[in-house]
Enzyme design. Structure first.
Site, PDB file in Angstrom:
ATOM      1  N   ARG A 242       6.338  34.728 -42.991  1.00  0.00           N
ATOM      2  CA  ARG A 242       6.766  33.828 -41.935  1.00  0.00           C
ATOM      3  C   ARG A 242       7.709  34.622 -41.050  1.00  0.00           C
ATOM      4  O   ARG A 242       8.698  35.189 -41.515  1.00  0.00           O
ATOM      5  CB  ARG A 242       7.456  32.604 -42.532  1.00  0.00           C
ATOM      6  CG  ARG A 242       7.880  31.535 -41.512  1.00  0.00           C
ATOM      7  CD  ARG A 242       9.345  31.651 -41.151  1.00  0.00           C
ATOM      8  NE  ARG A 242       9.820  30.498 -40.382  1.00  0.00           N
ATOM      9  CZ  ARG A 242      11.022  30.423 -39.843  1.00  0.00           C
ATOM     10  NH1 ARG A 242      11.878  31.418 -39.981  1.00  0.00           N
ATOM     11  NH2 ARG A 242      11.389  29.367 -39.154  1.00  0.00           N
ATOM     12  N   LEU A 243       7.422  34.671 -39.755  1.00  0.00           N
ATOM     13  CA  LEU A 243       8.180  35.487 -38.815  1.00  0.00           C
ATOM     14  C   LEU A 243       9.151  34.601 -38.053  1.00  0.00           C
ATOM     15  O   LEU A 243       8.742  33.700 -37.310  1.00  0.00           O
ATOM     16  CB  LEU A 243       7.237  36.197 -37.844  1.00  0.00           C
ATOM     17  CG  LEU A 243       6.073  36.965 -38.471  1.00  0.00           C
ATOM     18  CD1 LEU A 243       5.186  37.558 -37.389  1.00  0.00           C
ATOM     19  CD2 LEU A 243       6.589  38.054 -39.397  1.00  0.00           C
ATOM     20  N   ASP A 244      10.435  34.855 -38.209  1.00  0.00           N
ATOM     21  CA  ASP A 244      11.464  34.030 -37.608  1.00  0.00           C
ATOM     22  C   ASP A 244      11.509  34.194 -36.091  1.00  0.00           C
ATOM     23  O   ASP A 244      11.501  35.315 -35.571  1.00  0.00           O
ATOM     24  CB  ASP A 244      12.831  34.408 -38.211  1.00  0.00           C
ATOM     25  CG  ASP A 244      13.962  33.541 -37.715  1.00  0.00           C
ATOM     26  OD1 ASP A 244      13.933  32.334 -37.978  1.00  0.00           O
ATOM     27  OD2 ASP A 244      14.872  34.081 -37.052  1.00  0.00           O
ATOM     28  N   ALA A 245      11.572  33.081 -35.373  1.00  0.00           N
ATOM     29  CA  ALA A 245      11.840  33.021 -33.927  1.00  0.00           C
ATOM     30  C   ALA A 245      11.149  34.131 -33.144  1.00  0.00           C
ATOM     31  O   ALA A 245      11.799  34.945 -32.488  1.00  0.00           O
ATOM     32  CB  ALA A 245      13.344  33.050 -33.682  1.00  0.00           C
ATOM     33  N   VAL A 246       9.820  34.133 -33.153  1.00  0.00           N
ATOM     34  CA  VAL A 246       9.095  35.200 -32.457  1.00  0.00           C
ATOM     35  C   VAL A 246       9.253  35.117 -30.946  1.00  0.00           C
ATOM     36  O   VAL A 246       9.003  36.098 -30.237  1.00  0.00           O
ATOM     37  CB  VAL A 246       7.594  35.198 -32.835  1.00  0.00           C
ATOM     38  CG1 VAL A 246       7.417  35.419 -34.333  1.00  0.00           C
ATOM     39  CG2 VAL A 246       6.906  33.920 -32.379  1.00  0.00           C
ATOM     40  N   GLU A 281       7.347  31.323 -36.325  1.00  0.00           N
ATOM     41  CA  GLU A 281       8.202  30.270 -35.778  1.00  0.00           C
ATOM     42  C   GLU A 281       8.299  30.570 -34.286  1.00  0.00           C
ATOM     43  O   GLU A 281       8.789  31.625 -33.898  1.00  0.00           O
ATOM     44  CB  GLU A 281       9.592  30.280 -36.397  1.00  0.00           C
ATOM     45  CG  GLU A 281      10.480  29.189 -35.796  1.00  0.00           C
ATOM     46  CD  GLU A 281      11.960  29.380 -36.069  1.00  0.00           C
ATOM     47  OE1 GLU A 281      12.705  28.386 -36.006  1.00  0.00           O
ATOM     48  OE2 GLU A 281      12.385  30.525 -36.316  1.00  0.00           O
ATOM     49  N   HIS A 309       7.459  17.571 -36.072  1.00  0.00           N
ATOM     50  CA  HIS A 309       8.686  17.192 -36.761  1.00  0.00           C
ATOM     51  C   HIS A 309       9.548  16.278 -35.905  1.00  0.00           C
ATOM     52  O   HIS A 309      10.023  15.232 -36.355  1.00  0.00           O
ATOM     53  CB  HIS A 309       9.505  18.421 -37.151  1.00  0.00           C
ATOM     54  CG  HIS A 309      10.899  18.066 -37.604  1.00  0.00           C
ATOM     55  ND1 HIS A 309      11.950  17.954 -36.722  1.00  0.00           N
ATOM     56  CD2 HIS A 309      11.396  17.741 -38.829  1.00  0.00           C
ATOM     57  CE1 HIS A 309      13.040  17.578 -37.378  1.00  0.00           C
ATOM     58  NE2 HIS A 309      12.724  17.452 -38.652  1.00  0.00           N
ATOM     59  N   HIS A 310       9.782  16.684 -34.647  1.00  0.00           N
ATOM     60  CA  HIS A 310      10.672  15.909 -33.781  1.00  0.00           C
ATOM     61  C   HIS A 310      10.135  14.499 -33.554  1.00  0.00           C
ATOM     62  O   HIS A 310      10.896  13.527 -33.559  1.00  0.00           O
ATOM     63  CB  HIS A 310      10.847  16.620 -32.443  1.00  0.00           C
ATOM     64  CG  HIS A 310      11.493  17.969 -32.544  1.00  0.00           C
ATOM     65  ND1 HIS A 310      12.131  18.421 -33.673  1.00  0.00           N
ATOM     66  CD2 HIS A 310      11.604  18.981 -31.622  1.00  0.00           C
ATOM     67  CE1 HIS A 310      12.599  19.637 -33.467  1.00  0.00           C
ATOM     68  NE2 HIS A 310      12.297  19.988 -32.231  1.00  0.00           N
ATOM     69  N   HIS A 377      14.648  23.930 -43.566  1.00  0.00           N
ATOM     70  CA  HIS A 377      16.039  24.400 -43.674  1.00  0.00           C
ATOM     71  C   HIS A 377      16.775  24.245 -42.354  1.00  0.00           C
ATOM     72  O   HIS A 377      17.949  23.876 -42.325  1.00  0.00           O
ATOM     73  CB  HIS A 377      16.055  25.866 -44.129  1.00  0.00           C
ATOM     74  CG  HIS A 377      15.666  26.841 -43.065  1.00  0.00           C
ATOM     75  ND1 HIS A 377      14.359  27.202 -42.816  1.00  0.00           N
ATOM     76  CD2 HIS A 377      16.416  27.512 -42.145  1.00  0.00           C
ATOM     77  CE1 HIS A 377      14.318  28.063 -41.809  1.00  0.00           C
ATOM     78  NE2 HIS A 377      15.555  28.268 -41.379  1.00  0.00           N
ATOM     79  N   GLY A 381      19.958  21.963 -42.270  1.00  0.00           N
ATOM     80  CA  GLY A 381      21.166  22.782 -42.289  1.00  0.00           C
ATOM     81  C   GLY A 381      21.873  22.896 -40.962  1.00  0.00           C
ATOM     82  O   GLY A 381      23.082  23.164 -40.911  1.00  0.00           O
TER      83      GLY A 381
END
Length: 577
Positions: A242-246, A281, A309-310, A377, A381
């Site tokens: 999973r690649l964070d904030a691409v 992401e 989700h939203h 998360h 979080g």
């Protein structure tokens, strides 16, 4: 003796490798610009550039003394894998479970997490997604401040611990996904700028200077990042990343970094005869991210769907602050739009952004390329108190949310403890060893939420040990009511998804949704099945569009009445026509 090499184009005159405190000179590589290499004894080592202080290896496979200490080599071939028959499984059709190693159990280690794999098998999920495990200063943290992108956080169990976890997961029939961060490094312990042009001021991100993906020297930076990604898949036998904030990966080159990375992962998959995949992401709302490379896209396999989700969060909670505002004006319509179109913002106006956003998701039959979820998360979080949705919703509403996620055309994902409606929060916690940085983070978080009306003392101190302790799952909860009932509901839904393929069909074009915004009910048509949800305050009769034959599963009062199903308040049912 063993070979050592390092890319250090910023070293003007000399580079030494210091092994167990003794320096050994390295030579410039005439055939590799900016590279230095040579032989020296085996041992803990660091590099000195032009006589400076010893620095850890950027490609260190292990940091036994933390990210500022010397590095240690790892012989990946020496690990004895007990489950050599694992051939992997593809992402489409799977259910994903996100967990944080440090708070999944009180032990906070890979071995502690492995002790609960039987719970995940019983739940019915297919993949465990680990939040980032690269080293960072201190013991506790979310992992997004990692600084040694080839190594594993020692307090979790280091490289051997991660391999034991992956081995145990595969033995249990579970794949493993690893969350990795290529868009920035943490604010403490990052020594890459001393070696070479790993960062650039040509682009900026929320974390400062961007990773240098397209400027001078970027060939080696891209090789560094791709090598790290391939190492997780090859040396640790991880199944996907999973690649964070691409969207923060600024790259103006003709071949985008993500396209190059997906191509290299595809080659490794062919070489190892295992399905390997990448999940993004992304805040861009563009299908380009997951469009195959041969069709002009970047070739990633899936991306998180914050739009879904939203919409779902706004529908269940009634919250309308911040980015929820775009979805809260007509939340059931927003849920319907995402279930049938993928993106909510597909070129539509976003009041939160003050502009139009996104473009239509395509192709319609590839709903599995979107991960759908009720909690992550981030969405827990990043709230002031780290409060889960279970603290404000009835068990019935939690069950309704679970049904809409787990019968969706997307790849469903759960966040640890969600399956039983965990009462424990999941808060923002850090363990920065730099006192100035610790204080800056503490003040910054309280200042951020003060702008939204929170009193400073009400916002948990990220550095306080009690903050991380509060965030640890309570494994006695699943045995108690109402948690046990919610856990059973999630198990039933996942089993239904597996046994009845219509409930996992990724074709968005085959999904139809009826809803009544005022009466607060919604019915999702999944071929012969209907997922009926009543969020109203009293009993309601929901139209099925045909004669109901059987209530396959229900949470709360549900009864068939010809072409309708009667549901109590905050009740949900899966009906077969």
């Amino acid at each position: 003796m063993r070979p050592y090499e390092v890319w250090a184009p910023f070293a003007a005159h000399r580079v030494e490798v210091e092994v167990d405190g003794i320096p050994h000179p390295l030579d410039r590589r005439p055939d590799r610009d900016g590279w230095w290499g040579g032989e020296a004894p085996e041992g803990d080592y660091a590099f000195r550039l032009d006589g400076g202080r010893p620095l850890p290896d950027p490609r260190s496979a292990r940091q036994p003394h933390g990210p500022d200490g010397p590095s240690r080599a790892v012989d990946h071939a020496a690990f004895r894998w007990s489950h050599t028959g694992w051939r992997g499984r593809p992402l489409p059709g799977a259910v994903v479970y996100e967990l944080h190693v440090g708070t999944f159990t009180a032990r906070g280690t890979f071995d502690g997490a492995a002790e609960h794999l039987d719970h995940l098998v019983g739940l019915g999920v297919d993949f465990v997604e680990l939040m980032p495990v690269c080293p960072f200063p201190g013991k506790h943290g979310w992992g997004y401040d990692g600084v040694s992108l080839w190594a594993v956080h020692e307090p979790y169990g280091g490289p051997e611990g991660l391999k034991r976890f992956v081995d145990a997961a595969h033995r249990a029939g579970l794949g493993v996904i690893l969350d990795i961060v290529h868009n920035h490094l943490g604010p403490s312990g990052n020594h890459l700028p001393a070696f070479g042009p790993y960062f650039t001021d040509r682009h900026h991100t929320p974390w400062g200077s961007a990773i240098n993906l397209d400027g001078p020297g970027s060939d080696d930076v891209r090789t560094y990042l791709i090598g790290s990604a391939l190492s997780w898949l090859r040396d640790y036998r991880i199944d996907g990343l999973r690649l964070d904030a691409v969207h923060a990966l600024a790259d103006d080159r003709a071949v985008h970094f993500l396209e190059e990375l997906s191509g290299e992962v595809e080659k490794l998959a062919a070489a190892t005869n295992r399905p390997l995949f990448l999940i993004a992401e992304s805040d861009l709302n563009t299908p380009h991210t997951t469009t195959p490379r041969e069709a002009g896209g970047q070739g990633l396999d899936a991306q998180w769907s914050d739009d879904f989700h939203h919409a779902l969060h706004a529908a269940l909670t009634g919250e309308s602050q911040g980015y929820y505002g775009d979805f809260a004006r007509a939340p059931l319509a927003a849920v319907a739009r995402t279930l049938t179109r993928g993106f909510f913002h597909d070129g539509t106006w976003s009041a939160f952004r003050g502009r139009r956003h996104g473009r239509p998701f395509a192709p319609a039959g590839a709903g599995h390329r979107l991960l759908g979820y009720l909690q992550t998360h981030d969405q827990i979080g990043n709230r002031a108190l780290g409060d889960r949705i279970s603290t404000t919703l009835t068990p019935g509403r939690l069950a309704a949310g679970a049904a809409l996620v787990l019968t969706s055309p997307f790849t469903p994902m759960l966040f640890m403890g969600e399956e039983w409606g965990a009462a424990t929060p999941w808060q923002y916690f850090t363990d920065h060893t730099d006192p100035d940085l610790a204080e800056a983070v503490r003040r910054g978080r309280r200042r951020e939420f003060a702008e939204h009306g929170w009193r400073a003392e009400a916002v948990p101190d990220p550095q306080e040990p009690a903050t991380v302790l509060r965030s640890v799952l309570d494994w006695t909860e699943p045995r108690r009511r109402p948690h046990a009932e919610l856990l059973d509901w999630h198990r039933r839904l996942i089993r239904l998804r597996r046994e009845r393929p219509e409930l996992s069909d990724p074709d968005l074009g085959a999904v139809r949704v009826e809803f009544d915004e005022a009466a607060r009910w919604l019915v999702v048509h999944r071929r012969p099945y209907r997922v009926a949800v009543n969020l109203g305050s009293g009993e309601a009769a929901l139209p099925l569009g045909g004669e109901g034959r059987e209530v396959v599963a229900a949470f709360g009062p549900a009864a068939l009445d010809g072409p309708t199903v009667r549901l109590g308040a905050d009740a949900v049912a899966v009906v077969l026509l």
